[in-house]
Design a protein around this motif. Sequence first.
Motif, PDB file in Angstrom:
ATOM      1  N   ALA A 129       0.837  -1.208   0.000  1.00 17.75           N
ATOM      2  CA  ALA A 129       0.000   0.000   0.000  1.00 17.75           C
ATOM      3  C   ALA A 129       0.870   1.256   0.000  1.00 17.75           C
ATOM      4  N   SER A 130       1.968   1.218   0.720  1.00 18.98           N
ATOM      5  CA  SER A 130       2.888   2.360   0.742  1.00 18.98           C
ATOM      6  C   SER A 130       3.511   2.584  -0.624  1.00 18.98           C
ATOM      7  N   SER A 131       3.849   1.493  -1.299  1.00 16.21           N
ATOM      8  CA  SER A 131       4.449   1.601  -2.625  1.00 16.21           C
ATOM      9  C   SER A 131       3.448   2.151  -3.637  1.00 16.21           C
ATOM     10  N   LEU A 132       2.180   1.802  -3.479  1.00 19.18           N
ATOM     11  CA  LEU A 132       1.148   2.361  -4.359  1.00 19.18           C
ATOM     12  C   LEU A 132       1.030   3.875  -4.156  1.00 19.18           C
ATOM     13  N   LEU A 133       1.117   4.319  -2.900  1.00 19.98           N
ATOM     14  CA  LEU A 133       1.054   5.759  -2.637  1.00 19.98           C
ATOM     15  C   LEU A 133       2.289   6.464  -3.194  1.00 19.98           C
ATOM     16  N   LEU A 134       3.449   5.832  -3.057  1.00 16.73           N
ATOM     17  CA  LEU A 134       4.670   6.392  -3.641  1.00 16.73           C
ATOM     18  C   LEU A 134       4.502   6.585  -5.142  1.00 16.73           C
ATOM     19  N   ALA A 135       3.955   5.572  -5.794  1.00 16.45           N
ATOM     20  CA  ALA A 135       3.749   5.650  -7.246  1.00 16.45           C
ATOM     21  C   ALA A 135       2.820   6.809  -7.598  1.00 16.45           C
ATOM     22  N   LYS A 136       1.742   6.969  -6.833  1.00 16.58           N
ATOM     23  CA  LYS A 136       0.800   8.067  -7.092  1.00 16.58           C
ATOM     24  C   LYS A 136       1.493   9.420  -6.971  1.00 16.58           C
ATOM     25  N   MET A 137       2.302   9.566  -5.936  1.00 17.52           N
ATOM     26  CA  MET A 137       3.009  10.825  -5.727  1.00 17.52           C
ATOM     27  C   MET A 137       3.990  11.095  -6.871  1.00 17.52           C
ATOM     28  N   ASN A 138       4.664  10.064  -7.332  1.00 16.43           N
ATOM     29  CA  ASN A 138       5.606  10.239  -8.442  1.00 16.43           C
ATOM     30  C   ASN A 138       4.894  10.544  -9.757  1.00 16.43           C
ATOM     31  N   VAL A 139       3.713   9.970  -9.945  1.00 15.67           N
ATOM     32  CA  VAL A 139       2.918  10.305 -11.132  1.00 15.67           C
ATOM     33  C   VAL A 139       2.500  11.773 -11.064  1.00 15.67           C
ATOM     34  N   ALA A 198       9.093   7.262 -14.566  1.00 12.40           N
ATOM     35  CA  ALA A 198      10.068   6.173 -14.455  1.00 12.40           C
ATOM     36  C   ALA A 198      10.114   5.630 -13.026  1.00 12.40           C
ATOM     37  N   GLN A 199      10.089   6.530 -12.052  1.00 13.82           N
ATOM     38  CA  GLN A 199      10.117   6.077 -10.662  1.00 13.82           C
ATOM     39  C   GLN A 199       8.792   5.435 -10.271  1.00 13.82           C
ATOM     40  N   ALA A 200       7.701   5.998 -10.767  1.00 10.42           N
ATOM     41  CA  ALA A 200       6.387   5.413 -10.493  1.00 10.42           C
ATOM     42  C   ALA A 200       6.320   3.989 -11.034  1.00 10.42           C
ATOM     43  N   GLU A 201       6.908   3.777 -12.199  1.00 15.44           N
ATOM     44  CA  GLU A 201       6.954   2.449 -12.810  1.00 15.44           C
ATOM     45  C   GLU A 201       7.668   1.459 -11.876  1.00 15.44           C
ATOM     46  N   LYS A 202       8.764   1.900 -11.272  1.00 12.94           N
ATOM     47  CA  LYS A 202       9.528   1.043 -10.350  1.00 12.94           C
ATOM     48  C   LYS A 202       8.708   0.718  -9.097  1.00 12.94           C
ATOM     49  N   ASP A 203       8.017   1.736  -8.583  1.00 14.24           N
ATOM     50  CA  ASP A 203       7.204   1.524  -7.383  1.00 14.24           C
ATOM     51  C   ASP A 203       6.091   0.505  -7.638  1.00 14.24           C
ATOM     52  N   LEU A 204       5.461   0.615  -8.787  1.00 13.61           N
ATOM     53  CA  LEU A 204       4.373  -0.302  -9.127  1.00 13.61           C
ATOM     54  C   LEU A 204       4.888  -1.700  -9.428  1.00 13.61           C
ATOM     55  N   HIS A 205       6.036  -1.773 -10.066  1.00 15.59           N
ATOM     56  CA  HIS A 205       6.640  -3.080 -10.347  1.00 15.59           C
ATOM     57  C   HIS A 205       6.973  -3.796  -9.036  1.00 15.59           C
ATOM     58  N   TRP A 206       7.351  -3.037  -8.011  1.00 16.51           N
ATOM     59  CA  TRP A 206       7.651  -3.632  -6.711  1.00 16.51           C
ATOM     60  C   TRP A 206       6.417  -4.356  -6.170  1.00 16.51           C
ATOM     61  N   LEU A 263      -4.272  -5.965  -4.582  1.00 20.01           N
ATOM     62  CA  LEU A 263      -3.204  -4.965  -4.652  1.00 20.01           C
ATOM     63  C   LEU A 263      -2.333  -5.196  -5.883  1.00 20.01           C
ATOM     64  N   LYS A 264      -2.064  -6.460  -6.189  1.00 22.57           N
ATOM     65  CA  LYS A 264      -1.263  -6.789  -7.363  1.00 22.57           C
ATOM     66  C   LYS A 264      -1.977  -6.347  -8.640  1.00 22.57           C
ATOM     67  N   ASN A 265      -3.291  -6.593  -8.705  1.00 18.41           N
ATOM     68  CA  ASN A 265      -4.053  -6.201  -9.887  1.00 18.41           C
ATOM     69  C   ASN A 265      -4.169  -4.688 -10.023  1.00 18.41           C
ATOM     70  N   LEU A 266      -4.357  -4.006  -8.901  1.00 21.25           N
ATOM     71  CA  LEU A 266      -4.416  -2.541  -8.933  1.00 21.25           C
ATOM     72  C   LEU A 266      -3.085  -1.983  -9.424  1.00 21.25           C
ATOM     73  N   ALA A 267      -1.990  -2.575  -8.971  1.00 19.22           N
ATOM     74  CA  ALA A 267      -0.665  -2.131  -9.422  1.00 19.22           C
ATOM     75  C   ALA A 267      -0.495  -2.350 -10.920  1.00 19.22           C
ATOM     76  N   ARG A 268      -1.004  -3.464 -11.445  1.00 21.33           N
ATOM     77  CA  ARG A 268      -0.908  -3.726 -12.889  1.00 21.33           C
ATOM     78  C   ARG A 268      -1.666  -2.659 -13.697  1.00 21.33           C
ATOM     79  N   ILE A 269      -2.855  -2.297 -13.217  1.00 17.18           N
ATOM     80  CA  ILE A 269      -3.650  -1.287 -13.917  1.00 17.18           C
ATOM     81  C   ILE A 269      -2.915   0.054 -13.930  1.00 17.18           C
ATOM     82  N   ARG A 270      -2.401   0.443 -12.779  1.00  9.05           N
ATOM     83  CA  ARG A 270      -1.691   1.723 -12.696  1.00  9.05           C
ATOM     84  C   ARG A 270      -0.378   1.680 -13.479  1.00  9.05           C
TER      85      ARG A 270
END
Length: 208
Positions: A91-101, A107-115, A125-132
């Motif tokens: 969940a923290s990594s998803l928020l990081l990705a949102k902030m980077n977007v 590029a950093q958001a991509e890394k956060d979501l891949h994590w 959570l895995k599926n939400l990360a794939r969509i984002r």
Amino acid sequence: MDVYSTEEEQLEKLREFFKRYGTSIIAALIIVVVVTFGWRYWSSHKEKVRGLASVGYEQMLNFYAQNKLQETKLQALYIRKEYPATPYASASSLLLAKMNVDEKDYAQAEKDLHWVIKNSDIAVLKNLARIRYARVAIAMKKPQQAIKTLTEFKNSGLSPMAEEVKGDAYLALGEKQNAKQAYQAALKSLPIGTPNRTLLQMKLDNLG
């Protein structure tokens, strides 16, 4: 079962039994004790870690609510590093990705979501990360990668969202017919009255 005529014979048989099998019995008992206490310790440790991660996550949300973005990022990274096996790390990594977007750091958001995709064991959570991740790929002018990511998507309540993003990816490729089919699939899955239906219908209408 043998019946012994005297107590001495019974004691002698017991001595022979323990002489032959005593070491194995003791070893088995030790294993049972170690496994039992080991499991209890692991369960207690796991619960403690989850509790600490929960407190850290709450602190991160407080930072975010106060618009303390740098503190939010540092806290999110800390949770991800220290408690990677908990849902709070994903969940923290998803928020990081949102902030980077929000900061256009795709590029950093991509890394956060891949994590999250790689490490989370929670399907939603895995599926939400794939969509984002797919949305970020489209923003980075990589619609093919977006489509590839969504082919790994497992059916869930997020399917309408996944189909919509897939439609956006096909549209970015100029494949209007495939985009239309994806939007139609998304509309079909959405309940009547869902706010996003209006936007989806507009996307379909724009395709003609």
